[in-house]
Design a protein around this motif. Sequence first.
Motif, PDB file in Angstrom:
ATOM      1  N   GLN A 167      -8.948  22.937  98.307  1.00 26.85           N
ATOM      2  CA  GLN A 167      -9.792  22.445  97.224  1.00 26.85           C
ATOM      3  C   GLN A 167      -9.409  21.010  96.874  1.00 26.85           C
ATOM      4  O   GLN A 167      -8.242  20.683  96.711  1.00 26.85           O
ATOM      5  N   ASP A 168     -10.435  20.173  96.752  1.00 24.99           N
ATOM      6  CA  ASP A 168     -10.259  18.731  96.593  1.00 24.99           C
ATOM      7  C   ASP A 168     -11.141  18.275  95.442  1.00 24.99           C
ATOM      8  O   ASP A 168     -12.358  18.453  95.486  1.00 24.99           O
ATOM      9  N   GLU A 169     -10.565  17.702  94.395  1.00 23.39           N
ATOM     10  CA  GLU A 169     -11.367  17.261  93.258  1.00 23.39           C
ATOM     11  C   GLU A 169     -12.103  15.962  93.543  1.00 23.39           C
ATOM     12  O   GLU A 169     -12.996  15.584  92.785  1.00 23.39           O
ATOM     13  N   GLY A 170     -11.773  15.282  94.621  1.00 23.65           N
ATOM     14  CA  GLY A 170     -12.500  14.091  95.022  1.00 23.65           C
ATOM     15  C   GLY A 170     -11.700  12.813  94.878  1.00 23.65           C
ATOM     16  O   GLY A 170     -10.966  12.615  93.904  1.00 23.65           O
ATOM     17  N   LEU A 171     -11.831  11.947  95.881  1.00 20.59           N
ATOM     18  CA  LEU A 171     -11.212  10.621  95.849  1.00 20.59           C
ATOM     19  C   LEU A 171     -12.172   9.656  95.164  1.00 20.59           C
ATOM     20  O   LEU A 171     -13.334   9.525  95.559  1.00 20.59           O
ATOM     21  N   VAL A 172     -11.704   8.976  94.127  1.00 21.89           N
ATOM     22  CA  VAL A 172     -12.560   8.067  93.364  1.00 21.89           C
ATOM     23  C   VAL A 172     -12.830   6.806  94.184  1.00 21.89           C
ATOM     24  O   VAL A 172     -11.901   6.111  94.606  1.00 21.89           O
ATOM     25  N   LEU A 173     -14.110   6.503  94.390  1.00 20.88           N
ATOM     26  CA  LEU A 173     -14.527   5.297  95.111  1.00 20.88           C
ATOM     27  C   LEU A 173     -15.013   4.202  94.164  1.00 20.88           C
ATOM     28  O   LEU A 173     -14.924   3.019  94.491  1.00 20.88           O
ATOM     29  N   PHE A 174     -15.554   4.621  93.012  1.00 22.73           N
ATOM     30  CA  PHE A 174     -16.072   3.629  92.060  1.00 22.73           C
ATOM     31  C   PHE A 174     -15.967   4.218  90.656  1.00 22.73           C
ATOM     32  O   PHE A 174     -16.369   5.357  90.418  1.00 22.73           O
ATOM     33  N   SER A 175     -15.428   3.407  89.725  1.00 23.67           N
ATOM     34  CA  SER A 175     -15.256   3.867  88.342  1.00 23.67           C
ATOM     35  C   SER A 175     -15.477   2.750  87.332  1.00 23.67           C
ATOM     36  O   SER A 175     -15.067   2.859  86.181  1.00 23.67           O
ATOM     37  N   GLU A 176     -16.146   1.668  87.761  1.00 21.98           N
ATOM     38  CA  GLU A 176     -16.257   0.484  86.909  1.00 21.98           C
ATOM     39  C   GLU A 176     -17.477   0.490  86.001  1.00 21.98           C
ATOM     40  O   GLU A 176     -17.888  -0.562  85.494  1.00 21.98           O
ATOM     41  N   SER A 177     -18.092   1.630  85.781  1.00 19.51           N
ATOM     42  CA  SER A 177     -19.230   1.718  84.865  1.00 19.51           C
ATOM     43  C   SER A 177     -19.135   3.032  84.109  1.00 19.51           C
ATOM     44  O   SER A 177     -18.349   3.920  84.473  1.00 19.51           O
ATOM     45  N   ASP A 178     -19.927   3.166  83.070  1.00 24.03           N
ATOM     46  CA  ASP A 178     -19.894   4.406  82.287  1.00 24.03           C
ATOM     47  C   ASP A 178     -20.610   5.549  82.993  1.00 24.03           C
ATOM     48  O   ASP A 178     -20.272   6.711  82.781  1.00 24.03           O
ATOM     49  N   PHE A 179     -21.601   5.215  83.844  1.00 24.58           N
ATOM     50  CA  PHE A 179     -22.393   6.257  84.490  1.00 24.58           C
ATOM     51  C   PHE A 179     -22.769   5.850  85.911  1.00 24.58           C
ATOM     52  O   PHE A 179     -22.861   4.661  86.220  1.00 24.58           O
ATOM     53  N   ILE A 180     -23.045   6.868  86.738  1.00 22.79           N
ATOM     54  CA  ILE A 180     -23.391   6.659  88.147  1.00 22.79           C
ATOM     55  C   ILE A 180     -24.441   7.690  88.537  1.00 22.79           C
ATOM     56  O   ILE A 180     -24.441   8.817  88.032  1.00 22.79           O
ATOM     57  N   LEU A 192     -22.798   2.543 101.268  1.00 25.22           N
ATOM     58  CA  LEU A 192     -23.072   3.606 100.302  1.00 25.22           C
ATOM     59  C   LEU A 192     -23.689   2.948  99.068  1.00 25.22           C
ATOM     60  O   LEU A 192     -23.011   2.216  98.338  1.00 25.22           O
ATOM     61  N   ALA A 193     -24.969   3.197  98.862  1.00 26.77           N
ATOM     62  CA  ALA A 193     -25.682   2.617  97.725  1.00 26.77           C
ATOM     63  C   ALA A 193     -25.717   3.618  96.578  1.00 26.77           C
ATOM     64  O   ALA A 193     -25.768   4.831  96.790  1.00 26.77           O
ATOM     65  N   PHE A 194     -25.707   3.106  95.355  1.00 24.39           N
ATOM     66  CA  PHE A 194     -25.808   3.975  94.179  1.00 24.39           C
ATOM     67  C   PHE A 194     -26.242   3.132  92.984  1.00 24.39           C
ATOM     68  O   PHE A 194     -26.270   1.899  93.041  1.00 24.39           O
ATOM     69  N   VAL A 195     -26.590   3.813  91.900  1.00 21.48           N
ATOM     70  CA  VAL A 195     -27.026   3.163  90.665  1.00 21.48           C
ATOM     71  C   VAL A 195     -25.934   3.348  89.619  1.00 21.48           C
ATOM     72  O   VAL A 195     -25.335   4.424  89.515  1.00 21.48           O
ATOM     73  N   SER A 196     -25.667   2.301  88.850  1.00 22.56           N
ATOM     74  CA  SER A 196     -24.685   2.401  87.766  1.00 22.56           C
ATOM     75  C   SER A 196     -25.268   1.788  86.490  1.00 22.56           C
ATOM     76  O   SER A 196     -26.174   0.958  86.541  1.00 22.56           O
ATOM     77  N   TRP A 197     -24.742   2.223  85.349  1.00 24.65           N
ATOM     78  CA  TRP A 197     -25.114   1.614  84.076  1.00 24.65           C
ATOM     79  C   TRP A 197     -24.021   1.923  83.055  1.00 24.65           C
ATOM     80  O   TRP A 197     -23.195   2.811  83.256  1.00 24.65           O
ATOM     81  N   SER A 198     -24.020   1.187  81.983  1.00 26.15           N
ATOM     82  CA  SER A 198     -22.994   1.351  80.949  1.00 26.15           C
ATOM     83  C   SER A 198     -23.625   1.297  79.572  1.00 26.15           C
ATOM     84  O   SER A 198     -24.747   0.801  79.388  1.00 26.15           O
ATOM     85  N   HIS A 199     -22.894   1.823  78.581  1.00 23.77           N
ATOM     86  CA  HIS A 199     -23.350   1.808  77.193  1.00 23.77           C
ATOM     87  C   HIS A 199     -23.632   0.377  76.745  1.00 23.77           C
ATOM     88  O   HIS A 199     -22.967  -0.564  77.195  1.00 23.77           O
ATOM     89  N   PRO A 200     -24.645   0.187  75.874  1.00 18.93           N
ATOM     90  CA  PRO A 200     -25.461   1.201  75.206  1.00 18.93           C
ATOM     91  C   PRO A 200     -26.721   1.593  75.978  1.00 18.93           C
ATOM     92  O   PRO A 200     -27.588   2.272  75.436  1.00 18.93           O
ATOM     93  N   ASN A 201     -26.797   1.177  77.243  1.00 13.54           N
ATOM     94  CA  ASN A 201     -28.012   1.437  78.016  1.00 13.54           C
ATOM     95  C   ASN A 201     -28.146   2.911  78.388  1.00 13.54           C
ATOM     96  O   ASN A 201     -27.159   3.601  78.624  1.00 13.54           O
ATOM     97  N   TRP A 204     -32.915   4.247  81.940  1.00 12.07           N
ATOM     98  CA  TRP A 204     -34.229   3.593  82.030  1.00 12.07           C
ATOM     99  C   TRP A 204     -34.232   2.253  81.283  1.00 12.07           C
ATOM    100  O   TRP A 204     -35.271   1.631  81.149  1.00 12.07           O
ATOM    101  N   ASP A 205     -33.064   1.806  80.823  1.00  5.36           N
ATOM    102  CA  ASP A 205     -32.987   0.519  80.128  1.00  5.36           C
ATOM    103  C   ASP A 205     -32.623  -0.591  81.108  1.00  5.36           C
ATOM    104  O   ASP A 205     -33.479  -1.230  81.683  1.00  5.36           O
ATOM    105  N   ASN A 206     -31.340  -0.789  81.310  1.00  3.79           N
ATOM    106  CA  ASN A 206     -30.857  -1.791  82.259  1.00  3.79           C
ATOM    107  C   ASN A 206     -29.779  -1.145  83.136  1.00  3.79           C
ATOM    108  O   ASN A 206     -28.751  -0.687  82.626  1.00  3.79           O
ATOM    109  N   THR A 207     -30.029  -1.098  84.426  1.00  4.00           N
ATOM    110  CA  THR A 207     -29.090  -0.505  85.371  1.00  4.00           C
ATOM    111  C   THR A 207     -28.815  -1.474  86.506  1.00  4.00           C
ATOM    112  O   THR A 207     -29.526  -2.474  86.675  1.00  4.00           O
ATOM    113  N   GLN A 208     -27.785  -1.164  87.293  1.00  2.00           N
ATOM    114  CA  GLN A 208     -27.409  -2.005  88.427  1.00  2.00           C
ATOM    115  C   GLN A 208     -27.483  -1.190  89.720  1.00  2.00           C
ATOM    116  O   GLN A 208     -27.115  -0.015  89.743  1.00  2.00           O
TER     117      GLN A 208
END
Length: 662
Positions: A167-180, A192-201, A204-208
């Motif tokens: 059992q593996d909880e996962g190796l963290v690859l990205f943690s520089e935002s509040d959400f992914i 590896l593409a993904f979407v990130s965003w942070s508070h207060p967004n 559907w407001d402003n994402t990267q």
Amino acid sequence: MHKQQLTPSDVFSANDNLAYLQWNQEGCFCIRTRASEDNLPRVVQVSDQGDCLALTPPGLAVRTRLHEYGGRPYLVSRGTLYFCRDDTQQIMQLDLQHRNTAMTQTGHASALTPDEGQCQLRYADFCHDSLRQRLYAVREDHRGDTVLNTLVAITLPDSNEPGDTPQDEGLVLFSESDFIASPRLSPDGRHLAFVSWSHPNMPWDNTQLQVLTVDETGAPQRCITLGGMQDGAIQQLQFDPSGRLWFLTDVAGWWQLYYLPCLSDTLGQQGAVLDISQAIPFYTPDQDCASPPWIVGQQQFAITAEQMVACTTVYKSRWTVEVISQRDDPDSIVIADNFSHVESLACHDGRIRMIAGTPEQAGALLEYHHGTLQTLIQPGLLPATAQSTPTAPAHITYSTGTNANSEIKPDCNPEQAHALLYLPEESTAKPPPLIVTVHGGPSSSAKSGLNPMTQYWLQQGFAILDVDHRGSTGYGRRFRKRLYGDWGKIDLEDIIAAVQYVADKQLINPDAIFIRGGSAGGYAVLAALCHSDLFKGGACYYGISDMTTLAAETHKFESHYIEQLIGALPEFAERYRERSPIHHIDKIHSPVLFLHGELDKVVPPQQARMIYQALKPRIPKCQIMVFPDEAHGFRKLPNQIKALECEKAFYQSVLLQHEGKN
């Protein structure tokens, strides 16, 4: 033959919901939730004839609790099913290549991730890396004082045999935002593409858009952020076989379809950057091609192998599915333009499948091939004794706010609002009583699809007015953001203006109006009763009464959403007080029925208890019902039935009292 009326049991016992479609060379799969199976979601495989084979055992719910609202909880890849079990939130794997009926019934899945207790590690939105034997996922970690959302890689075992799985909880690859959200791997395995965003967004407001370059071992090398996104969001990433990255963005005011050229070519140069100006607009109608990403893993466009793209659009509660050619001179084919919603799209082998509903049928699995649209699975039928042509709504647009008495203009401007109006079949000399329904979010929308509960209230003789106030989805970014700063103000203007609109046309009984809603819609119930005497009573499902308390107690995902809707604390503390019904109980003169779940983390049950206790001495007809085994939204069949029975009795009691006074 006389049509038998629906009962509260009929409303919920007919529940048969399909979601999260996947269709490729692995087969066709989805999540199916049936009342006959205690509303426990299961992964099913769908044959070309529409037959379903359950892959997960009975009694085991497949659901992720990410963000409390959930999202896509499974993936089938290389003959293996990966899914999130609801009770522990562990990722499980099941070998589908060597399964048999006995295995499906008893469960033969092994855990990939550890059980940390109390669902402290939550996973969703999986992506399989067959080159490195890994599973990418969004992880939400509740073990510390702060909830952490990260992108992780989980090492897959060499064997699918239970007991052989480390059992593996996962190796963290990205943690520089509040959400992914939406991790997707390029066909060559390099990006590896993904979407990130942070508070207060919110998403559907402003994402990267982020692109992580990984080496042969999977180690991250560099992460590049798509530049040029001044005001806009991105969702639903998909790579096509050539390596182009497709996505939906509302940077131009509507959720529209764009793509970036092959990332391996673009990012293979020294000092390469990504900018939104490099993205190519592909399908850009002045309509939304998706709904807001409240949940991860939505899929409202799909790419075919024949250089075609299937895509949805929605406007005024009406969804359309089109197929657009990728040629230099693209043309399009409208598959259907009368859908009430489209939940999922997928393409395979020259065919297109979708989960979609209409005002006459609940969400069905449909297939489009060679100009023909056929139904593979038709769930959610009403009981045979209650069958008839369901009552469909009329969409109305009305002026509101400062323009409340002005002439309606043909275009959608921010000082107009919308609603769906249902009128009961039974005609009497007196117009019918009205139930106003307000959606949650508050950025959700009114749905015109077949809803047994709506048909139930119509059979009880009520008209239904389902309001899309300013801030709702389906009318573009400008309309959706119109609510920001004005929540608890202009939405109430729109609700009241909608009631006055139908009352002026003598379509309803103005002396018998009720209002109901859940979550943000429950807040609208309380706020409307504070600011208007139009309503004889309200049913508040897990609604908000104190904005300041909510800001301090709600879950991470929405913990700063209220800053967008009202303003930041402490600067706008007085506005929070002004918009909180708990501080205006002296203005509430009509009874309220409160229904809540004890396990609710989004809107804690104390929100209902404290205002009920304040109102009850003055308004004895106020009632409260808190279900000890429910959270934000009721899932258990007995509780759903009991809540609806209580709501009906509440309305009848108030109407009888009102008629007695007259």
